[in-house]
Design a protein around this motif. Structure first.
Motif, PDB file in Angstrom:
ATOM      1  N   ARG A   1       7.449 -56.346  -0.970  1.00  0.00           N
ATOM      2  CA  ARG A   1       8.409 -56.974  -0.060  1.00  0.00           C
ATOM      3  C   ARG A   1       8.857 -55.983   1.014  1.00  0.00           C
ATOM      4  NH1 ARG A   1      13.748 -59.555  -2.753  1.00  0.00           N
ATOM      5  NH2 ARG A   1      14.662 -60.369  -0.842  1.00  0.00           N
ATOM      6  N   ILE A   2       9.115 -54.757   0.582  1.00  0.00           N
ATOM      7  CA  ILE A   2       9.559 -53.742   1.550  1.00  0.00           C
ATOM      8  C   ILE A   2       8.431 -53.419   2.525  1.00  0.00           C
ATOM      9  CG2 ILE A   2      10.284 -51.319   1.774  1.00  0.00           C
ATOM     10  CD1 ILE A   2      11.788 -51.786  -0.932  1.00  0.00           C
ATOM     11  N   ARG A   3       7.222 -53.329   1.983  1.00  0.00           N
ATOM     12  CA  ARG A   3       6.085 -53.018   2.872  1.00  0.00           C
ATOM     13  C   ARG A   3       5.843 -54.136   3.872  1.00  0.00           C
ATOM     14  NH1 ARG A   3       0.758 -50.245   0.553  1.00  0.00           N
ATOM     15  NH2 ARG A   3       0.140 -50.807   2.656  1.00  0.00           N
ATOM     16  N   LYS A   4       6.024 -55.358   3.406  1.00  0.00           N
ATOM     17  CA  LYS A   4       5.789 -56.469   4.347  1.00  0.00           C
ATOM     18  C   LYS A   4       6.841 -56.466   5.445  1.00  0.00           C
ATOM     19  CE  LYS A   4       2.784 -59.474   1.902  1.00  0.00           C
ATOM     20  NZ  LYS A   4       2.750 -59.805   0.486  1.00  0.00           N
ATOM     21  N   ALA A   5       8.084 -56.130   5.075  1.00  0.00           N
ATOM     22  CA  ALA A   5       9.155 -56.111   6.079  1.00  0.00           C
ATOM     23  C   ALA A   5       9.013 -54.914   7.014  1.00  0.00           C
ATOM     24  CB  ALA A   5      10.509 -56.085   5.379  1.00  0.00           C
ATOM     25  N   TYR A   6       8.532 -53.789   6.495  1.00  0.00           N
ATOM     26  CA  TYR A   6       8.386 -52.567   7.300  1.00  0.00           C
ATOM     27  C   TYR A   6       6.971 -52.016   7.138  1.00  0.00           C
ATOM     28  CZ  TYR A   6      13.307 -52.727   8.335  1.00  0.00           C
ATOM     29  OH  TYR A   6      14.523 -53.117   8.820  1.00  0.00           O
ATOM     30  N   PRO A   7       5.995 -52.695   7.727  1.00  0.00           N
ATOM     31  CA  PRO A   7       4.597 -52.313   7.465  1.00  0.00           C
ATOM     32  C   PRO A   7       4.208 -50.919   7.954  1.00  0.00           C
ATOM     33  CG  PRO A   7       4.721 -54.103   9.085  1.00  0.00           C
ATOM     34  CD  PRO A   7       6.103 -53.876   8.589  1.00  0.00           C
ATOM     35  N   LEU A   8       5.033 -50.327   8.831  1.00  0.00           N
ATOM     36  CA  LEU A   8       4.660 -48.995   9.317  1.00  0.00           C
ATOM     37  C   LEU A   8       5.229 -47.883   8.449  1.00  0.00           C
ATOM     38  CD1 LEU A   8       4.946 -49.483  13.172  1.00  0.00           C
ATOM     39  CD2 LEU A   8       2.932 -49.600  11.702  1.00  0.00           C
ATOM     40  N   VAL A   9       6.049 -48.251   7.475  1.00  0.00           N
ATOM     41  CA  VAL A   9       6.662 -47.220   6.621  1.00  0.00           C
ATOM     42  C   VAL A   9       5.700 -46.866   5.485  1.00  0.00           C
ATOM     43  CG1 VAL A   9       8.580 -46.755   5.038  1.00  0.00           C
ATOM     44  CG2 VAL A   9       9.001 -47.944   7.194  1.00  0.00           C
ATOM     45  N   GLU A  10       5.467 -45.573   5.315  1.00  0.00           N
ATOM     46  CA  GLU A  10       4.636 -45.117   4.190  1.00  0.00           C
ATOM     47  C   GLU A  10       5.527 -44.860   2.985  1.00  0.00           C
ATOM     48  OE1 GLU A  10       2.358 -41.654   5.184  1.00  0.00           O
ATOM     49  OE2 GLU A  10       1.666 -42.566   7.050  1.00  0.00           O
ATOM     50  N   ILE A  11       4.926 -44.968   1.795  1.00  0.00           N
ATOM     51  CA  ILE A  11       5.703 -44.750   0.565  1.00  0.00           C
ATOM     52  C   ILE A  11       4.964 -43.753  -0.333  1.00  0.00           C
ATOM     53  CG2 ILE A  11       6.779 -45.847  -1.449  1.00  0.00           C
ATOM     54  CD1 ILE A  11       6.913 -48.455   0.120  1.00  0.00           C
ATOM     55  N   GLU A  12       5.731 -42.837  -0.889  1.00  0.00           N
ATOM     56  CA  GLU A  12       5.169 -41.882  -1.860  1.00  0.00           C
ATOM     57  C   GLU A  12       5.625 -42.275  -3.258  1.00  0.00           C
ATOM     58  OE1 GLU A  12       4.840 -37.139  -2.218  1.00  0.00           O
ATOM     59  OE2 GLU A  12       6.902 -37.818  -2.091  1.00  0.00           O
ATOM     60  N   SER A  13       4.707 -42.247  -4.208  1.00  0.00           N
ATOM     61  CA  SER A  13       5.073 -42.501  -5.600  1.00  0.00           C
ATOM     62  C   SER A  13       5.308 -41.167  -6.299  1.00  0.00           C
ATOM     63  CB  SER A  13       3.944 -43.267  -6.297  1.00  0.00           C
ATOM     64  OG  SER A  13       4.153 -43.263  -7.687  1.00  0.00           O
ATOM     65  N   CYS A  14       6.566 -40.981  -6.712  1.00  0.00           N
ATOM     66  CA  CYS A  14       6.941 -39.752  -7.413  1.00  0.00           C
ATOM     67  C   CYS A  14       7.648 -40.181  -8.687  1.00  0.00           C
ATOM     68  CB  CYS A  14       7.884 -38.957  -6.513  1.00  0.00           C
ATOM     69  SG  CYS A  14       8.676 -37.555  -7.308  1.00  0.00           S
ATOM     70  N   ALA A  15       7.402 -39.507  -9.782  1.00  0.00           N
ATOM     71  CA  ALA A  15       8.140 -39.809 -11.012  1.00  0.00           C
ATOM     72  C   ALA A  15       8.279 -38.487 -11.752  1.00  0.00           C
ATOM     73  CB  ALA A  15       7.399 -40.848 -11.858  1.00  0.00           C
ATOM     74  N   SER A  16       9.333 -37.743 -11.428  1.00  0.00           N
ATOM     75  CA  SER A  16       9.475 -36.363 -11.923  1.00  0.00           C
ATOM     76  C   SER A  16       8.160 -35.644 -11.688  1.00  0.00           C
ATOM     77  CB  SER A  16       9.812 -36.343 -13.409  1.00  0.00           C
ATOM     78  OG  SER A  16      10.874 -37.211 -13.698  1.00  0.00           O
ATOM     79  N   GLY A  17       7.670 -35.657 -10.477  1.00  0.00           N
ATOM     80  CA  GLY A  17       6.319 -35.167 -10.177  1.00  0.00           C
ATOM     81  C   GLY A  17       5.339 -36.300 -10.411  1.00  0.00           C
ATOM     82  N   GLY A  18       4.297 -36.017 -11.208  1.00  0.00           N
ATOM     83  CA  GLY A  18       3.175 -36.952 -11.324  1.00  0.00           C
ATOM     84  C   GLY A  18       3.249 -37.943 -12.468  1.00  0.00           C
ATOM     85  N   GLY A  19       4.449 -38.475 -12.742  1.00  0.00           N
ATOM     86  CA  GLY A  19       4.583 -39.414 -13.863  1.00  0.00           C
ATOM     87  C   GLY A  19       4.196 -40.851 -13.530  1.00  0.00           C
TER      88      GLY A  19
END
Ligand code: DGJ
Length: 702
Positions: A471-489
């Motif tokens: 939903r967030i990506r569709k609303a803001y398609p130019l925003v990139e997202i990083e997946s972090c979970a205490s580093g690589g979790g």
């Protein structure tokens, strides 16, 4: 028989029975299949002392099958209908895909099983779903996508780890019985990466048969490799379900998660060269085609010190070093002066930012830096406005005690009102500030994750997370997202569909990173592996490394800096400028090329190549004291016999040289051009390297 060919692999499915069975995955078959002779070849002996029928492993085994292996499907209807037997209802195929619909008349369950081949990259995907077409509830206990594996392959390499120690390989022989990895932590986890390699004892980085599997899922999961007393072997993977978690009412559907797999005959390098382009072609979608910008992340530089003057001077120093994006980490939102409070209240803290993030925005603009911002949306601190207003939004079991993790609790994001709240809080910030990048963190495991009725929601949690991200990506398609979970979790192809980068580890120590990056690269291309240059003395291991070694390690991912570079001395700053510019020169090669592990010239070396077009980069990290006083020449695989290559030394670790009266003579030559055949067969003599030193070379076809 159904045959699916990819560039170098074939997969054969026997369709003559009600339940199809995969009977071959391996080297590409070049001749037309002679069905009758193949059917005869497949009829093996039936031993004394057992059942009178041969046991065929099908694509949807159940307790009704005579293999006595762990069945793919486990269901029941209040203790009945627990051994489904399938009828083939539909069968559709193209050159690169096949789809079956199987129905069990007792329970009313219908299975859709869909295999898709990426012919160019030799990667197969199996997607499955289950639907209750009957008139009674079905309790689903287990659905694991199941594949047969050749009996000769008996060595399992899986990946375990923990915070600051991700992607640690673990090799185990497969004898009789099963090897099982179950993750109950609610997120992908550091402990059990949802993927593994299966080879023989002779399989290594560059030789031998190798299967690689990966489950695209960011929650509880299970992988099993099993060998029965008859020698029959299988690999299984799927979502690990809590008791009662999936009850299918009439008409309900359960979408399982995709299993990705490949097969190679050139060892682990073969896995890397298949999965990396597969991910680029099928999983990743960047908002634009611009090169991956160099980051600075404020965390290890400033932690919770968000003084405007500090933030500004860090931005100025970053621009000077060639940084292109500034990520404001934890600490900017309401009440967040340390890690005991604030999570859940995603509004700018007015006590430290009286004018919001606008002054920072101006600073970043002045220094030509893109704006990245940290969130940890799924969490809440008890000391927050959100928790005071909605204590019932936490995942919990009524009347039970639950341990906190980093002083925080997990929100029940399966509830629409929680989703709406988070969506609004995040998009309000995106509306008000030119944020182009979100670092989406997640710092605790799920425990007692029950909804308001106490039902387990681990599976729906992950689906809801994907929905929110989407939903967030569709609303803001130019925003990139990083997946972090205490580093690589939380690193897997499931979350990668919605994100663009992983924070591989909170550990920036080059020695540790060389190991993690080597193994993570079998599954992921370099541009998604966030890799930062940390301070001289690592914050997580207290080891010190020269800047060359730290930067030369970090530049093989998506480069960033996680260091208070204002403290760097003049010579370090000058070196940093040069190293960041080297990354910029190389990033097309790094992010479009293929990284392959290779055997080092010494058993304590971590070595790999990156190839793109007529360029090859080679990195050799000497982890410990070399075994011999003179290292063996490095045989460089993958060159063209008949071509000539010019060699440039890009990074030479500072101390290398003092252990030798003379370096190998090619290092002194002004022109360093050698034939591909000689470099592959005779090899390139290496200098004597100190422990924890690094050499990076560039070979150009000339
Ligand atoms: C854990 C992450 O892995 C770190 O990089 C940092 O963002 C901290 N959380 C902030 O709390």
């Amino acid at each position: 028989m159904r045959v699916i060919h990819t560039k170098s692999v074939s997969l054969v499915i026997a369709e003559q029975n009600q339940t199809p069975a995969i009977v071959y995955i391996g080297r590409r078959l070049e001749q037309p299949l002679l069905e009758s002779s193949l059917t005869t070849l497949m009829q093996r002996a039936i031993p004394q002392g057992g059942l009178d029928e041969a046991a065929q492993l099908t694509i949807a085994s159940s307790f009704a099958d005579p293999t006595f292996l762990n069945p793919a499907l486990q269901i029941h209807q209040q203790g009945k209908a627990w051994a489904p037997q399938w009828q083939l209802q539909e069968n559709e195929a193209t050159e690169s895909s096949v789809q079956y619909k199987l129905a069990d008349s007792k329970s009313g369950l219908v299975l859709s099983w869909h295999l898709i081949a990426d012919a160019q990259n030799d990667v197969f995907t199996i997607e499955t779903s289950l639907e209750n077409k009957g008139s009674h509830n079905i309790s689903l206990q287990q659905w694991l996508t199941t594949l047969p594996i050749p009996q000769q392959l008996d060595t399992v390499t899986s990946f375990t780890g923990r915070w600051i120690h991700e992607f640690q390989p673990q090799q185990q022989p497969l004898s009789f019985g099963s090897i099982e990895f179950s993750n109950w932590k609610g997120r992908t986890s550091h402990d059990h990466f949802p993927g593994l390699l299966l080879g023989s004892q002779r399989t290594d980085f560059t030789h031998g048969e190798c299967f690689a599997f990966h489950l695209g899922w960011s929650g509880n999961h299970q992988q099993r490799v099993e060998r029965s007393q008859s020698g029959q072997c299988q690999y299984q993977a799927g979502i690990a379900l809590m008791p009662g978690e999936v009850e299918l009412a009439p008409g309900d559907q359960f979408s399982a998660v995709p299993l990705f797999f490949t097969y190679a005959t050139n060892g682990f390098a073969g896995v890397a060269e298949r999965f990396q382009p597969f991910v680029r072609d099928n999983i990743l979608s960047f908002p634009n085609a611009t090169p991956r910008p160099v980051h600075i992340n404020t965390w290890e530089a400033l932690y919770f010190n968000h003084e405007q003057t500090e933030l500004d001077s860090l931005a100025a120093a970053a621009e000077h070093c060639g940084v292109e994006r500034y990520v404001l980490d934890d600490g900017w939102f309401s009440g967040r002066r340390d890690d005991t409070a604030g999570l859940g209240d995603w509004v700018v803290d007015e006590s430290i930012y009286p004018n919001g993030l606008h002054p920072l925005k101006t600073t970043l603009k002045k220094h030509n830096l893109g704006f990245g911002l940290w969130f940890e949306p799924e969490m809440v601190n008890k000391n927050s406005q959100l928790h005071r207003s909605h204590p019932d939004w936490v995942l919990q079991l009524p009347g039970q005690q639950q341990a906190s993790g980093r002083n925080q609790w997990v929100l029940d994001i399966t509830r629409p009102e929680v989703q709406d709240y988070l969506y609004k809080q995040i998009t309000d910030i995106l509306r008000d500030y030119p944020v182009e990048y979100i670092k989406w963190d997640m710092n605790r495991d799920l425990l007692q994750a029950g909804d308001h009725q106490g039902k387990p929601v681990y599976y729906h949690y992950v689906r809801s997370l994907y929905r929110l991200l989407d939903r967030i990506r569709k609303a803001y398609p130019l925003v990139e997202i990083e997946s972090c979970a205490s580093g690589g979790g939380r690193m897997d192809y499931g979350i990668l569909k919605y994100t663009h980068r992983f924070w591989l580890s909170d550990c920036n120590d080059a020695n540790e990173r060389q190991i993690m990056q080597q193994w993570a690269s079998l599954f992921f291309p370099a541009e998604v592996l966030g890799s930062h240059i940390g301070p001289t003395k690592s914050h997580t291991t207290s080891r010190s490394h020269a800047l060359n070694v730290r930067a030369g390690t970090a530049l093989f991912g998506h480069l960033g800096i996680e260091w208070d570079i204002r403290q760097a001395n003049e010579s370090e700053q000058a070196q940093l400028v040069q190293l960041v510019s080297l990354y910029k020169d190389l990033r097309n090669t790094l992010h479009q090329g293929i990284r392959r592990p290779m055997a080092g010239a010494d058993k304590h070396q971590i070595a790999f190549s990156v190839t793109h077009g007529d360029t090859m980069l080679i990195s050799i990290f000497q982890q410990k004291m070399p075994e011999f006083s003179v290292p063996a020449p490095l045989r460089i695989p993958g060159l063209n016999n008949a071509r000539h290559y010019a060699i440039d030394i890009l990074i030479e670790a500072e101390q290398t040289g003092h252990l030798m009266k003379r370096k190998p003579s090619w290092m002194h030559n002004r022109t360093k051009v050698f034939s591909g055949e000689q470099l592959m067969r005779f090899g390139l003599p290496l200098p004597v390297m100190d422990p924890e030193s690094l050499l990076v070379l560039q070979l150009t076809d000339c």
